[in-house]
Design a protein around this motif. Sequence first.
Motif, PDB file in Angstrom:
ATOM      1  N   GLU A  52       7.537   5.285  -4.643  1.00  0.00           N
ATOM      2  CA  GLU A  52       6.246   4.746  -5.191  1.00  0.00           C
ATOM      3  C   GLU A  52       5.598   3.690  -4.350  1.00  0.00           C
ATOM      4  O   GLU A  52       4.465   3.967  -3.823  1.00  0.00           O
ATOM      5  N   ARG A  57       2.303   3.823  -2.206  1.00  0.00           N
ATOM      6  CA  ARG A  57       1.314   2.858  -2.408  1.00  0.00           C
ATOM      7  C   ARG A  57       0.966   1.943  -0.997  1.00  0.00           C
ATOM      8  O   ARG A  57      -0.135   1.829  -0.669  1.00  0.00           O
ATOM      9  N   MET A  65      -4.497  -1.886  -8.190  1.00  0.00           N
ATOM     10  CA  MET A  65      -3.176  -1.564  -7.395  1.00  0.00           C
ATOM     11  C   MET A  65      -2.207  -2.500  -7.851  1.00  0.00           C
ATOM     12  O   MET A  65      -0.962  -2.339  -7.618  1.00  0.00           O
TER      13      MET A  65
END
Length: 146
Positions: free
Chosen positions: A90, A94, A132
């Motif tokens: 992950e 990102r 984010m």
Amino acid sequence: MASPGGTSTCSEEGGLLAAVEQRKRKRMISNRESARRSRMRKQKHLDGLTAQSKQLRTEKEQLVTSLSLTQQQCAAVEAENCVLRAQGTELSRRLQALEEILCLVGSLSGGSPANLGGNFNSSSSWGSFMCMNQPIMAAAESLFYC
């Protein structure tokens, strides 16, 4: 038994019979003592084997307990490893998305992403990227495919 003269005396036969009987008794006593010692050795050996068996059973129980604990720890470490792998995947996604955004912003402003340090302090360009900044959660399906 014959004497040198050809006659046998009763006393000589009686003495020989007594000597034979005495040797038989000594041999019988000796055999009994030997059998007793043999039984004692056998019993001592059996006692030693019984003690060794008890010790080995105790050691086996300890090893089984230790193995079970080690297997539980291994399963916990494997589960943690799965979570960390999913989180690493992950984070990589990102990071790649952020690098693509930096390249896009750099190409729109005409500069390289390295020269854009001051542009991200304004609320208009940086505010849209605040989503984010959330905790990393591993998806359930990624946990089962380690």
